[in-house]
Each structure stands twice: as C-alpha cells, then as structure tokens.
Design a protein around this motif. Structure first.
Motif, short mmCIF file in Angstrom:
data_model
loop_
_atom_site.label_atom_id
_atom_site.label_comp_id
_atom_site.label_asym_id
_atom_site.label_seq_id
_atom_site.Cartn_x
_atom_site.Cartn_y
_atom_site.Cartn_z
N ILE A 122 -32.66 6.25 19.92
CA ILE A 122 -32.02 7.50 19.50
C ILE A 122 -31.05 7.20 18.37
O ILE A 122 -30.16 6.38 18.49
CB ILE A 122 -31.27 8.16 20.67
N ILE A 123 -31.25 7.88 17.25
CA ILE A 123 -30.41 7.68 16.07
C ILE A 123 -29.56 8.93 15.84
O ILE A 123 -29.80 9.99 16.42
CB ILE A 123 -31.26 7.39 14.81
N ALA A 124 -28.55 8.80 14.97
CA ALA A 124 -27.71 9.95 14.62
C ALA A 124 -28.42 10.82 13.60
O ALA A 124 -28.94 10.30 12.60
CB ALA A 124 -26.38 9.47 14.06
N PRO A 125 -28.47 12.14 13.79
CA PRO A 125 -29.10 12.99 12.77
C PRO A 125 -28.41 12.89 11.42
O PRO A 125 -29.04 13.06 10.38
CB PRO A 125 -28.96 14.41 13.37
N THR A 126 -27.11 12.55 11.44
CA THR A 126 -26.39 12.43 10.18
C THR A 126 -26.80 11.19 9.38
O THR A 126 -26.42 11.06 8.22
CB THR A 126 -24.88 12.41 10.43
N ASP A 127 -27.59 10.28 9.98
CA ASP A 127 -28.17 9.19 9.20
C ASP A 127 -29.05 9.75 8.08
O ASP A 127 -29.25 9.11 7.05
CB ASP A 127 -29.02 8.28 10.09
N PHE A 128 -29.56 10.96 8.29
CA PHE A 128 -30.40 11.62 7.29
C PHE A 128 -29.66 12.74 6.57
O PHE A 128 -30.17 13.29 5.60
CB PHE A 128 -31.64 12.23 7.98
N LEU A 129 -28.46 13.09 7.05
CA LEU A 129 -27.82 14.32 6.59
C LEU A 129 -26.37 14.10 6.15
O LEU A 129 -25.52 14.96 6.35
CB LEU A 129 -27.85 15.36 7.70
N GLY A 130 -26.07 12.95 5.57
CA GLY A 130 -24.70 12.67 5.17
C GLY A 130 -24.12 13.70 4.24
O GLY A 130 -22.91 13.97 4.26
N GLU A 131 -24.96 14.36 3.44
CA GLU A 131 -24.46 15.31 2.45
C GLU A 131 -23.97 16.61 3.07
O GLU A 131 -23.33 17.42 2.39
CB GLU A 131 -25.55 15.62 1.41
N VAL A 132 -24.26 16.86 4.36
CA VAL A 132 -23.82 18.12 4.97
C VAL A 132 -22.53 17.96 5.77
O VAL A 132 -22.07 18.91 6.41
CB VAL A 132 -24.91 18.72 5.88
#
Length: 267
Positions: A122-132
């Motif tokens: 399980i990874i952090a969704p913000t690994d893909f969404l740092g810009e938000v």
C-alpha cells in the motif's frame, strides 16, 4: 502494461489518482465501494470491480487476479456507512481478530499490513499527486485579521489534541471560543454545527493527526467545503501545508475569492 491498484472511496481524489497513474503509463485496477464511489470512475480505468465496506478479501482477490503488486487508498468512506453497512468477509475477520484497538489509524495500518502479507504494497496516493497538496501562505480571499490569526492558532492547538485522540481533523472556532470538533459526522456537518452555536464569522481549521500515516485519510477540501461555509457565514479556512489535498484548486481559490472567504495554508 504495468498495473496499479486503487481502493476507491468517495469524492474526487480517486479520479485525480487514476488520471495521474494513467499519465505515468500505468493501467489502473479499481476496487470501488458501493454507495461511496462515483460510478463514472469506471469510464477512466482499465479494470473496475464493486465491493462493499469490509470486503478486504474480495479486494485482495481482485488485485491478485489482475497482477497488482502496489495499490493506493484514495477517497473517503462515510463513517456512518462504515458503522451501519459494513459486510466483513474472512479477510476482514482475519485483521480484526489481531487488533487491540479499533481506532482509525490502527485499523488502517493493520489493513495495509495484511495487504502486504498478500504481496500487495500500500502506497500513499500523494506519491502520484504532490501537486495537489496545500501550499503555504495566503491563498485566496481577504487577508487574515489579528483576531482571526488568534483563532487559527487556537484551532491548530485543539486539532492536535483531537488528532492524538484519533477522533477527527476539523475544529471550528470564533472569537477565542471552540464551537465544534469533528467526530463521526464529517467536516461539513461540523462546520454547520459550529456556526449554529457561534453564528457567522467562524474560523475553520483542518489538519492531519500528529502521527498521521500519509498513506490514508489525508484531509481533503474542495469547492463543496466552501459552499457549506458560505451557507453558514464561516469566514476563514486554514489548512495544513503539504498534508492537505486541494480538490480542484483553481475552483477552490476562485470560489473563496468570490465568497469573501479567507483561504490560508499554515505550516
């Protein structure tokens, strides 16, 4: 094509994650929660399966069959629905039987550990969404007044205590008085309750729990939050820098400015 799993709840975050993953060339496999996830998400992903709250084993089966080895949790699950409509399967029972605490963080960490025991990280969704993630400083609306700055500071102090108890993430303050703390009802109803008690002019503070695992349950705000604030006359929304997800940031900033609501990122 490499695949990534998405355990989807409600709101816009599952859509943002799915689009970001596709932009990286990944095929998205979604386990969507009935009654929570927007059905339109199915049109944006490669594989889509409905599950009920508590069907951990079914989610793992969906991912294993699709060859998924990494997955993210994105979007919320209403706490009332989780209490009243959960359908725990054998996978959930396996996790529950090992728990000493049923607080949110302990439960989610146990779920993540169980997925990893099944070969799914399980990874952090913000690994893909740092810009938000929320930036620092004044973001929209009028500049904070000195009294509002004091209310923001009080709200942040109380939110830390609330987070230590693993209860909620939102505090409503006005003129040095704490009006409402978030519990099972969620952010919008907390804001309404605070304004009902304190009248127009409330300051809303939203921040992570002190020991927050960034893989799940990050605070998120969007234009809907501003609609509720405008409805009850709340004037300030203070968010934690780098740990609050802004859903549709351009619309959020424009909406705050149009409604005269101060939006600020606080470290």
């Amino acid at each position: 094509m490499e695949r990534i799993g998405l355990i989807a709840g409600n709101g816009q975050l599952p859509f943002l994650f799915a689009r970001a993953a596709r932009a990286r060339g990944l095929e998205v496999v979604v386990a969507a929660h009935r009654g929570e996830t927007d059905p339109a998400l199915e049109q944006e992903v490669g594989h889509f399966a409905w599950v009920r709250v508590g069907q951990v084993g079914r989610i793992q089966k969906v991912f294993r069959q699709a060859g998924v080895t990494q997955a993210a949790m994105a979007g919320g699950i209403g706490r009332v629905r989780a209490l009243t409509e959960a359908r725990p399967d054998l996978g959930a029972v396996r996790i529950i039987s090992r728990l000493r605490s049923f607080r949110d963080d302990a439960l989610l960490r146990a779920v993540a550990a169980d997925f990893e025991s099944q070969g799914i990280t399980i990874i952090a969704p913000t690994d893909f969404l740092g810009e938000v993630l929320c930036p620092e400083g004044h973001l929209a609306g009028p500049t904070l007044k000195p009294a509002q700055e004091k209310d923001v500071a009080l709200g942040r102090e109380v939110a830390v205590l609330l987070g230590h108890a693993d209860v909620g993430q939102t505090v409503v303050v006005r003129d040095g008085h704490v009006l409402a703390l978030e519990a099972v009802e969620g952010t919008d109803e907390t804001i309404r309750r605070g304004a009902k008690l304190g009248g127009p002019g409330a300051v809303v503070v939203k921040r992570c729990k002190p020991e927050q695992d960034l893989r799940f349950d990050l605070p998120a705000v969007g234009p809907r939050t501003l609609e509720v604030m405008a409805e009850v006359g709340a004037r300030v929304l203070a968010l934690e820098v780098g740990r609050t997800v802004l859903l549709d940031a351009p619309a959020l900033f424009a909406g705050a400015t149009a409604r005269g609501i101060t939006l600020v990122g606080v470290r």
